[in-house]
Design an enzyme around this catalytic site. Structure first.
Site, PDB file in Angstrom:
ATOM      1  N   SER A   1      40.199  48.270  22.034  1.00 16.10           N
ATOM      2  CA  SER A   1      40.896  45.961  21.951  1.00 16.10           C
ATOM      3  C   SER A   1      40.117  45.370  20.604  1.00 16.10           C
ATOM      4  O   SER A   1      39.135  46.724  19.083  1.00 16.10           O
ATOM      5  CB  SER A   1      40.975  44.984  22.636  1.00 16.10           C
ATOM      6  OG  SER A   1      39.445  44.960  22.858  1.00 16.10           O
ATOM      7  N   LYS A   2      40.709  44.906  20.117  1.00 11.66           N
ATOM      8  CA  LYS A   2      40.200  44.108  18.602  1.00 11.66           C
ATOM      9  C   LYS A   2      39.288  44.078  19.087  1.00 11.66           C
ATOM     10  O   LYS A   2      37.982  44.438  17.547  1.00 11.66           O
ATOM     11  CB  LYS A   2      40.678  42.824  18.282  1.00 11.66           C
ATOM     12  CG  LYS A   2      40.199  41.392  17.266  1.00 11.66           C
ATOM     13  CD  LYS A   2      41.770  42.164  16.664  1.00 11.66           C
ATOM     14  CE  LYS A   2      41.340  41.294  15.361  1.00 11.66           C
ATOM     15  NZ  LYS A   2      42.257  42.382  14.435  1.00 11.66           N
ATOM     16  N   ARG A   3      38.243  43.537  19.702  1.00  7.24           N
ATOM     17  CA  ARG A   3      36.354  43.584  19.719  1.00  7.24           C
ATOM     18  C   ARG A   3      36.337  45.578  19.417  1.00  7.24           C
ATOM     19  O   ARG A   3      34.590  44.923  18.399  1.00  7.24           O
ATOM     20  CB  ARG A   3      35.844  43.279  21.434  1.00  7.24           C
ATOM     21  CG  ARG A   3      36.494  42.359  21.757  1.00  7.24           C
ATOM     22  CD  ARG A   3      36.026  41.952  23.152  1.00  7.24           C
ATOM     23  NE  ARG A   3      36.421  43.018  24.220  1.00  7.24           N
ATOM     24  CZ  ARG A   3      35.745  43.945  24.228  1.00  7.24           C
ATOM     25  NH1 ARG A   3      34.855  44.375  24.449  1.00  7.24           N
ATOM     26  NH2 ARG A   3      37.322  44.520  25.648  1.00  7.24           N
TER      27      ARG A   3
ATOM     28  N   GLY B   1      36.615  46.573  16.287  1.00 10.65           N
ATOM     29  CA  GLY B   1      36.989  46.583  15.603  1.00 10.65           C
ATOM     30  C   GLY B   1      38.687  46.271  15.223  1.00 10.65           C
ATOM     31  O   GLY B   1      39.724  45.880  16.165  1.00 10.65           O
TER      32      GLY B   1
ATOM     33  N   GLU C   1      45.404  47.265   8.606  1.00  8.84           N
ATOM     34  CA  GLU C   1      44.158  47.114   8.519  1.00  8.84           C
ATOM     35  C   GLU C   1      43.468  47.563   8.006  1.00  8.84           C
ATOM     36  O   GLU C   1      42.046  46.959   7.762  1.00  8.84           O
ATOM     37  CB  GLU C   1      43.589  46.047   9.928  1.00  8.84           C
ATOM     38  CG  GLU C   1      44.253  44.644  10.736  1.00  8.84           C
ATOM     39  CD  GLU C   1      43.895  43.876  11.160  1.00  8.84           C
ATOM     40  OE1 GLU C   1      42.802  44.135  11.816  1.00  8.84           O
ATOM     41  OE2 GLU C   1      44.549  44.284  12.591  1.00  8.84           O
TER      42      GLU C   1
END
Ligand code: GLU
Length: 474
Positions: free
Chosen positions: A242-244, A246, A252
């Site tokens: 998930s976002k955590r 990276g 992105e």
């Protein structure tokens, strides 16, 4: 001579979000397998969910694939444009008594479902409408597929071998909703079969769908393809990515200055291996990729490893190509920068940059005419004591016949020896004078690209500061 297509794969994203690492890896494995077999790779946009599918996601997915260099054969397919085919297949199933209309309301189904759950049973449709006489198409209904009541659905998974699920475990799945829209399991089967897909490579989150699809293949009179279900990608903490961990979307990573070659390398190594080899070019991957080397255990994404891979690919990439990729990052900071500027500066930064962003930052010294000194650097290196050596460096640069790095290296060493100083002791104030910082590309390389005049201007500005300290001290 007509060429027989032996392998045909597809990437079938639903455009309900950006392309993430997991999806990109699925695309890559399909692409690699097709290319390694001289086969075909097609892109199919699964946009039957009208609410959640968005054209901007289609664009983003396409842009991401193009950026990665995963080219597909022919034009992308859009499921939303093939409704007639799916409806025709549903009508055929209905007329062959392989599907039926179900009139059960949501309320009734929900009540039955919670009762089954309360009784500790697996909630399944109780087939109330399966053998109803007199099917009326005008009443609101869904269409369900008649899953065989006996036997088993089995398929071959490249990694797992034969997978078999008893049909008594499988529901009569809905293939058309009340609003007339078609469902994933039906369209994926119709498309994979009609498009001649020979190998379906997808995430193992779909493995529970495969037995249902195998029954549909049979019902529709198609031969199922070969299946490969690839494990999930986890973060280093073994939790789902998930976002955590990276960036979320592929673009992105592009914007953070990663090279497509590094991303492709990293994605390939997520769940696939070739001995201990870590670094692969795209060509090598195409040459070495085999489905059998895909691992079944979850793959772990490590951002630090990506940084390392990116640095390695930066080091080995052709300078012109690297300059082309770095230029947009440089121009963001210095709009007038040109391809030639970037080409000239690449050799100074290639060995020391992890990303194109770092590379562009490292080029600042060249474009910034007015140096802003970092406070700590100024205090430590632009000192009264450093003035004399710096003046000698200025003389050196003024008189040096050639400003190539070898000559500068030799002359600087001679000067340091004459002054009884270490090379570092004269080079570091020069670095601060040229860049304002204590960390930068090599001093000689910088003098070389800045040229005599500009280098001297900067040294002069620094020496003025040193002199002013001298006068205040007195
Ligand atoms: N559209 C499906 C997804 O994005 C594709 C599943 C498949 O490959 O069959 O998960």
């Amino acid at each position: 001579m007509t060429q027989v297509v032996i392998v045909k794969t597809r990437f079938a994203p639903s455009p309900t979000g950006s392309l993430h690492l997991g999806g990109a890896r699925t695309a890559l494995f399909n692409w690699l397998f097709a290319r390694s077999k001289n086969g075909e790779f097609v892109l199919r946009i699964e946009d039957t969910d009208k609410e959640r599918s968005k054209p901007e996601y289609v664009e983003e997915i396409i842009e991401s694939l193009k950026w990665l260099g995963l080219d597909w054969d022919g034009e992308p397919y859009f499921q939303s444009q093939k409704t007639a085919l799916y409806q025709e297949k549903i009508e055929t199933l209905l007329s062959e008594d392989k599907a039926y209309r179900c009139y059960c309301t949501k309320e009734v189904l929900d009540t039955k479902r919670s009762e089954m759950m309360k009784a500790g049973e697996k909630p399944m449709y109780d087939r109330t409408c399966r053998d109803l006489e007199g099917q009326e198409s005008s009443r609101p209904h869904v269409v369900r597929f008649k899953t065989p009541l006996t036997g088993a659905a089995s398929f071959v998974d490249t990694l797992r071998g034969v997978v078999e699920v008893g049909n008594d475990e499988l529901d009569d799945l809905i293939i058309r909703r009340t609003d007339g829209s078609v469902t994933y399991n039906l369209v994926v089967v119709v498309d994979d079969a009609e498009m001649g897909i020979t190998s379906v490579i997808r995430g193992d989150d779909h493995i529970a769908n495969t037995p249902k699809q195998v029954n549909l293949y049979k019902g529709l009179g198609y031969e199922p393809p070969e299946f490969t279900h690839v494990s999930m990608i986890l973060g280093k903490d073994k939790k789902r990515l998930s976002k955590r961990h990276g960036a979320e979307s592929l673009l992105e990573y592009r914007d953070e200055g990663y090279l497509p070659a590094a991303l492709v390398n990293m994605l390939a190594r997520l769940g696939w291996g070739y001995g201990d080899q870590e670094l692969f070019t795209r060509e090598e991957l195409v040459e070495k990729f085999t489905l059998s080397k895909i691992t079944m255990s979850p793959a772990v994404f490590d951002k630090e490893k990506l940084d390392w891979l990116n640095a390695q690919h930066i080091k080995t990439m052709d300078n012109n190509e690297l300059a082309r990729l770095a230029l947009p990052f440089v121009q963001k900071r210095h709009p007038h920068a040109t391809q030639e500027d970037a080409e000239k500066l690449i050799p100074l930064l290639k060995e020391r940059s992890r990303t194109l962003v770092e590379m562009a930052e490292g080029m600042d010294f060249y474009f910034t005419r007015e140096i802003r000194y970092e406070q700590k650097a100024e205090k430590k290196f632009l000192t009264e004591k450093g003035l004399k050596p710096l003046e000698r460096v200025m003389e050196l640069i003024e008189n040096c016949s050639d400003l190539d790095t070898e000559t500068l290296d030799r002359e600087f060493r001679k000067l340091a020896e004459n002054l009884g100083l270490k090379l570092k002791e004269i080079a570091q104030p020069v670095r601060v004078a040229l860049t304002g910082k204590t960390v930068s590309p090599g001093v000689f390389e910088m003098i070389n690209v800045l040229g005599r005049r500009e280098s001297l201007n900067r040294l002069k500005a620094a020496s003025d500061i040193m002199r002013s300290i001298e006068s205040t001290v007195k």
